[in-house]
Scaffold this active site. Structure first.
Site, PDB file in Angstrom:
ATOM      1  N   TYR A 136       0.947  -1.296  -0.022  1.00  9.01           N
ATOM      2  CA  TYR A 136       0.026  -0.005  -0.137  1.00  9.01           C
ATOM      3  C   TYR A 136       0.913   1.408  -0.062  1.00  9.01           C
ATOM      4  CZ  TYR A 136      -3.263   3.484   1.929  1.00  9.01           C
ATOM      5  OH  TYR A 136      -4.273   4.633   1.965  1.00  9.01           O
ATOM      6  N   LYS A 142       1.473   4.097  -2.975  1.00  6.35           N
ATOM      7  CA  LYS A 142       1.293   5.610  -2.597  1.00  6.35           C
ATOM      8  C   LYS A 142       2.120   6.373  -2.999  1.00  6.35           C
ATOM      9  CE  LYS A 142      -3.195   5.636  -0.977  1.00  6.35           C
ATOM     10  NZ  LYS A 142      -3.958   6.148  -1.882  1.00  6.35           N
TER      11      LYS A 142
END
Ligand SMILES: NC(=O)c1ccc[n+]([C@@H]2O[C@H](COP(=O)([O-])OP(=O)(O)OC[C@H]3O[C@@H](n4cnc5c(N)ncnc54)[C@H](OP(=O)(O)O)[C@@H]3O)[C@@H](O)[C@H]2O)c1
Length: 216
Positions: free
Chosen positions: A125, A129
């Site tokens: 994750y 990002k």
């Protein structure tokens, strides 16, 4: 002159708070592109709602002819169903729309990223990002604001256990938590985005911790 604004991710927690805070005449024009109508905004006819399923991103070009593009779009790996789909939603879609907007003359991009974003991270994750942040920096916006909030708090219909724990435990103890990890109300972050739109200085900024908390 006040800018024209387009937002993607407008049905989400931050996106909605951002739109709720806009008064008539606050901006020259405001367009919210989403996959469904936002009923909460029925009393704000000055917000133009553009419905699009985000499959043909080129078809969104005319809505991306804007001074400022705000991206609060994103999903969870669970909702996306796979890491591949998560990457498409959290990386490929925002990047493609940012590129189109820039081609159309957009000068300011405001990206809600996440605490811990890092293109080299071992955590998928955080890596996605971070990769998006890096890619957006390459698009060439004269003004780029990247916001890296920790956990977002607010009224969400979807059940997210992590956020539930945040509300119950972290919020009352928030004063003990270092700024970087402090949960933040979506309303507060939305106010910060409005504050950044008003800042006309050129450059690239990354905002995290205490700096995310709007002074207004
Ligand atoms: N929640 C947190 O605690 C937290 C913490 C740090 C960073 N962030 C990041 O901050 C951003 C905003 O978070 P949030 O909690 O406000 O998000 P959210 O409530 O989950 O809303 C996400 C928005 O993205 C849209 N979206 C999702 N999948 C899409 C797709 N395939 N095509 C088009 N639109 C799509 C949603 O539209 P639909 O309504 O149509 O699904 C919604 O408008 C996200 O990037 C998130 O990763 C969140």
């Amino acid at each position: 002159m006040s800018p024209t604004i387009t937002i993607i991710g407008s049905t989400g927690l931050i996106g909605l708070e951002f739109l709720r805070a806009i008064r008539d005449g606050g901006y020259r024009s405001i367009t919210a592109i989403s996959r469904r109508v936002i009923p909460d905004l029925s009393d704000k006819s000055y917000i133009h709602q553009s419905i699009n399923d985000f499959t043909d991103l080129e078809s969104m070009r005319s809505q991306l002819k804007t001074d400022v593009l705000v991206c609060t779009l994103g999903t969870t790996i669970k909702t996306a169903g796979s890491q591949k789909r998560f990457f498409e939603i959290d990386h490929d879609i925002p990047l493609a729309l940012a590129e189109i907007a820039r081609e159309e003359g957009c000068h300011t991009f405001i990206l809600v990223s996440s605490m811990g974003a890092n293109a080299q991270s071992k955590i998928f994750y955080s890596r996605v990002k971070g990769q998006l942040e890096e890619a957006i920096k390459g698009v060439g916006f004269p003004r780029l604001h990247i916001l890296r909030p920790s956990m977002l708090l607010g009224d969400r219909q979807e059940n997210r256990p992590g956020e539930f724990v945040g509300k119950l435990i972290m919020q009352p103890l928030s004063f003990l938590i270092p700024w970087k990890y402090k949960p933040i109300q979506a309303r507060t972050l939305a106010a910060k985005i409005h504050e950044l739109i008003a800042n006309e200085e050129a450059g690239t900024w990354t905002w995290s911790g205490k700096d995310l908390f709007s002074k207004n």
